[in-house]
Scaffold this motif. Structure first.
Motif, PDB file in Angstrom:
ATOM      1  N   PRO A 179      -9.280  18.144  24.521  1.00  0.00           N
ATOM      2  CA  PRO A 179      -9.147  17.134  25.723  1.00  0.00           C
ATOM      3  C   PRO A 179      -9.006  15.988  25.028  1.00  0.00           C
ATOM      4  N   GLU A 180      -8.429  15.047  25.990  1.00  0.00           N
ATOM      5  CA  GLU A 180      -8.065  13.634  25.562  1.00  0.00           C
ATOM      6  C   GLU A 180      -8.488  12.664  26.665  1.00  0.00           C
ATOM      7  N   THR A 181      -9.038  11.748  26.220  1.00  0.00           N
ATOM      8  CA  THR A 181      -9.215  10.636  27.813  1.00  0.00           C
ATOM      9  C   THR A 181      -8.504   9.325  27.146  1.00  0.00           C
ATOM     10  N   VAL A 182      -7.782   8.820  28.171  1.00  0.00           N
ATOM     11  CA  VAL A 182      -7.154   7.409  27.822  1.00  0.00           C
ATOM     12  C   VAL A 182      -7.680   6.428  28.756  1.00  0.00           C
ATOM     13  N   VAL A 183      -7.859   5.307  28.326  1.00  0.00           N
ATOM     14  CA  VAL A 183      -7.856   3.916  29.236  1.00  0.00           C
ATOM     15  C   VAL A 183      -7.122   2.886  28.819  1.00  0.00           C
ATOM     16  N   TYR A 184      -6.824   2.119  30.108  1.00  0.00           N
ATOM     17  CA  TYR A 184      -5.677   0.967  29.561  1.00  0.00           C
ATOM     18  C   TYR A 184      -6.282  -0.293  29.714  1.00  0.00           C
ATOM     19  N   ALA A 185      -7.671  -0.327  29.668  1.00  0.00           N
ATOM     20  CA  ALA A 185      -8.213  -1.711  29.897  1.00  0.00           C
ATOM     21  C   ALA A 185      -9.266  -1.909  28.848  1.00  0.00           C
ATOM     22  N   GLU A 186      -9.331  -2.943  28.139  1.00  0.00           N
ATOM     23  CA  GLU A 186     -10.040  -3.165  26.990  1.00  0.00           C
ATOM     24  C   GLU A 186     -11.834  -3.186  27.470  1.00  0.00           C
ATOM     25  N   GLU A 187     -11.804  -3.608  28.475  1.00  0.00           N
ATOM     26  CA  GLU A 187     -13.295  -3.685  29.201  1.00  0.00           C
ATOM     27  C   GLU A 187     -13.724  -2.360  29.491  1.00  0.00           C
ATOM     28  N   ALA A 188     -12.893  -1.207  29.325  1.00  0.00           N
ATOM     29  CA  ALA A 188     -13.402  -0.044  29.836  1.00  0.00           C
ATOM     30  C   ALA A 188     -14.467   0.639  28.400  1.00  0.00           C
ATOM     31  N   VAL A 189     -14.445   0.034  27.359  1.00  0.00           N
ATOM     32  CA  VAL A 189     -14.864   0.495  26.339  1.00  0.00           C
ATOM     33  C   VAL A 189     -16.018  -0.322  25.634  1.00  0.00           C
ATOM     34  N   LEU A 190     -16.935   0.361  25.338  1.00  0.00           N
ATOM     35  CA  LEU A 190     -17.868  -0.138  24.418  1.00  0.00           C
ATOM     36  C   LEU A 190     -18.424   0.881  23.135  1.00  0.00           C
ATOM     37  N   PRO A 191     -17.972   0.118  21.843  1.00  0.00           N
ATOM     38  CA  PRO A 191     -18.230   0.748  20.763  1.00  0.00           C
ATOM     39  C   PRO A 191     -19.563   0.904  20.426  1.00  0.00           C
ATOM     40  N   ARG A 192     -20.286   1.982  20.275  1.00  0.00           N
ATOM     41  CA  ARG A 192     -21.775   2.198  20.273  1.00  0.00           C
ATOM     42  C   ARG A 192     -22.122   2.587  18.770  1.00  0.00           C
ATOM     43  N   GLU A 193     -21.446   3.582  18.049  1.00  0.00           N
ATOM     44  CA  GLU A 193     -21.920   4.156  16.993  1.00  0.00           C
ATOM     45  C   GLU A 193     -20.620   4.242  15.848  1.00  0.00           C
ATOM     46  N   LEU A 194     -20.948   3.960  14.684  1.00  0.00           N
ATOM     47  CA  LEU A 194     -20.015   4.291  13.661  1.00  0.00           C
ATOM     48  C   LEU A 194     -20.589   5.622  13.058  1.00  0.00           C
ATOM     49  N   ILE A 195     -19.662   6.628  12.753  1.00  0.00           N
ATOM     50  CA  ILE A 195     -20.277   7.817  12.353  1.00  0.00           C
ATOM     51  C   ILE A 195     -19.373   8.169  10.946  1.00  0.00           C
ATOM     52  N   VAL A 196     -20.174   8.163   9.942  1.00  0.00           N
ATOM     53  CA  VAL A 196     -19.355   8.272   8.546  1.00  0.00           C
ATOM     54  C   VAL A 196     -19.918   9.558   8.220  1.00  0.00           C
ATOM     55  N   TYR A 197     -18.838  10.430   7.773  1.00  0.00           N
ATOM     56  CA  TYR A 197     -18.992  11.965   7.441  1.00  0.00           C
ATOM     57  C   TYR A 197     -18.032  12.546   6.587  1.00  0.00           C
ATOM     58  N   THR A 198     -18.595  13.485   5.829  1.00  0.00           N
ATOM     59  CA  THR A 198     -17.595  14.173   4.895  1.00  0.00           C
ATOM     60  C   THR A 198     -17.343  15.566   5.058  1.00  0.00           C
ATOM     61  N   LEU A 199     -15.978  15.750   4.420  1.00  0.00           N
ATOM     62  CA  LEU A 199     -15.669  17.163   4.425  1.00  0.00           C
ATOM     63  C   LEU A 199     -15.056  17.248   3.001  1.00  0.00           C
ATOM     64  N   PRO A 200     -15.210  18.738   2.723  1.00  0.00           N
ATOM     65  CA  PRO A 200     -14.704  19.175   1.449  1.00  0.00           C
ATOM     66  C   PRO A 200     -13.361  18.580   1.036  1.00  0.00           C
ATOM     67  N   ALA A 201     -13.168  18.190  -0.261  1.00  0.00           N
ATOM     68  CA  ALA A 201     -11.801  17.974  -0.482  1.00  0.00           C
ATOM     69  C   ALA A 201     -10.731  19.196  -0.570  1.00  0.00           C
ATOM     70  N   HIS A 202      -9.323  18.800  -0.336  1.00  0.00           N
ATOM     71  CA  HIS A 202      -8.607  20.070  -0.554  1.00  0.00           C
ATOM     72  C   HIS A 202      -8.653  20.701  -1.787  1.00  0.00           C
ATOM     73  N   ASP A 203      -8.571  20.183  -2.906  1.00  0.00           N
ATOM     74  CA  ASP A 203      -8.254  21.017  -4.108  1.00  0.00           C
ATOM     75  C   ASP A 203      -9.911  21.750  -4.218  1.00  0.00           C
ATOM     76  N   ASP A 204     -10.765  21.286  -3.750  1.00  0.00           N
ATOM     77  CA  ASP A 204     -12.165  21.999  -3.913  1.00  0.00           C
ATOM     78  C   ASP A 204     -12.145  23.353  -3.385  1.00  0.00           C
ATOM     79  N   GLU A 205     -11.426  23.009  -1.977  1.00  0.00           N
ATOM     80  CA  GLU A 205     -11.306  24.094  -1.286  1.00  0.00           C
ATOM     81  C   GLU A 205     -10.545  25.280  -2.029  1.00  0.00           C
ATOM     82  N   GLU A 206      -9.600  25.038  -2.617  1.00  0.00           N
ATOM     83  CA  GLU A 206      -8.724  25.941  -3.501  1.00  0.00           C
ATOM     84  C   GLU A 206      -9.545  26.573  -4.565  1.00  0.00           C
TER      85      GLU A 206
END
Ligand SMILES: [Zn+2]
Ligand SMILES: [Zn+2]
Length: 344
Positions: free
Chosen positions: A314-341
């Motif tokens: 699912p995707e939600t789209v709004v067309y007005a900047e005032e419809a958005v309030l950024p609240r949290e920044l999430i910093v996350y990690t995924l395994p690097a591709h070559d490590d997967e191999e």
């Protein structure tokens, strides 16, 4: 006893006055030297032990709060991010992403205020004067994050009488974004928001999301360069989907035991969706209708692209900047591709 406001300094805060005012009046720092250091690094003393560091912007009207794992909001965001990932672990190197940091964003007061009014208007209720729903994220930090940047915090001390009408059409949604290769804000301890115009994540901390950036190459990249529902601001209830749009923030860094990880950032935002136009096919509307005015004429405020013929998530789209309030920044990690191999 709160520690000194300089991250990494374990010394107790100095009393603000010799008498040590009741209610814990402290300078926020262990010494005058650390107070000056904090000012130079544009840090504020955290208001609670659950916040590790508070970065303030040059204009001192916005701040970003690095939450400790003990902060209730850290746990809530971590849980939401994991529960809404929605993709099999096999797609991300055999393990689910790991949240490395959660930073709460306190936007400039004007950004918060326009969001509050917009959300209240969509909800049909009157905007509460000077009030704010605690659920909307501002004020933050348990009363006064300090001087200067506290303009946004502390100002909205009203009772939040309109909270119910505001909240009804407000959803918490993820937004993938990009970060310049040279910017390590949120990734490295102590790194502060950069001021480069091209660093989307830092620009969002500074002044929220902008339509001018929507459709920019870095934004559109995750969608094959094509904006399915026109030039709007795109979100998803599925963090795994927003991860597709976060490729432009990726940094491959070596962690413990030499293992390499892909570091990415994503935002969790409050989005006033109002009455969404639900569709599972972009062809339902023509391009002119994928605008604020076009939707309004049809009696809608946003687009909800449901998973179906055209969309996997699912995707939600709004067309007005005032419809958005950024609240949290999430910093996350995924395994690097070559490590997967390596592991196969
Ligand atoms: Zn100190
Ligand atoms: Zn940056």
């Amino acid at each position: 006893m709160l520690q000194c406001g300089v991250p990494g300094c374990a010394l107790p805060r100095q009393a603000a006055s010799a008498t040590g005012a009741l209610g814990g009046g402290t300078s926020g720092y262990c010494s005058a030297a650390h107070e000056q250091l904090a000012r130079r690094k544009r840090l504020l003393a955290p208001a609670t032990p659950d916040v590790e560091a508070v970065h303030i912007g040059p204009g001192e009207d916005w701040s970003v709060h690095l939450l400790r794992r003990s902060h209730p909001r850290h746990a809530a965001v971590r849980a939401l991010f994991a529960a809404r990932w929605g993709k099999p672990a096999a797609e991300s190197g055999g393990c689910l992403p790991r949240v490395q940091a959660v930073l709460h964003i306190t936007t400039p007061p004007a950004v918060f205020e326009r969001f509050r009014r917009h959300a209240a208007a969509l909800g049909g209720g009157a905007a509460p004067a000077g009030g704010s729903s605690a659920d909307d994220g501002q004020p933050f930090g348990g009363g006064g994050v300090g001087t200067g940047a506290g303009a946004g915090a502390g100002a909205g001390a009203g009772a939040g009488a309109g909270a119910a009408s505001t909240r009804r059409n407000v959803e918490e949604l993820f937004h993938g974004t990009s970060q310049l290769p040279g910017c390590f804000f949120g990734v490295r301890p102590g790194a502060r928001p950069c001021e480069a115009a091209g660093c989307a994540v830092c620009a969002i901390c500074r002044r929220s999301l902008t339509l001018a950036r929507a459709g920019a190459p870095a934004v559109a990249r995750g969608n094959g360069g094509w904006l399915r529902f026109g030039r709007g601001l795109y979100f998803s209830s599925c963090s795994g989907k927003s991860n597709d749009y976060s490729a432009g923030s990726e940094k491959v860094l070596r962690g413990q035991h030499g293992r390499r990880w892909r570091w990415r950032v994503m935002l969790l935002c409050k989005v006033a969706v109002g009455r969404p136009f639900e569709t599972d096919a972009a062809a339902d509307l023509d391009e002119a209708q994928f605008t604020a005015a076009g939707l309004k004429a049809l009696g809608f405020d946003s687009v909800l692209g449901a998973a179906g013929a055209d969309l996997n998530y699912p995707e939600t789209v709004v067309y007005a900047e005032e419809a958005v309030l950024p609240r949290e920044l999430i910093v996350y990690t995924l395994p690097a591709h070559d490590d997967e191999e390596d592991e196969e």
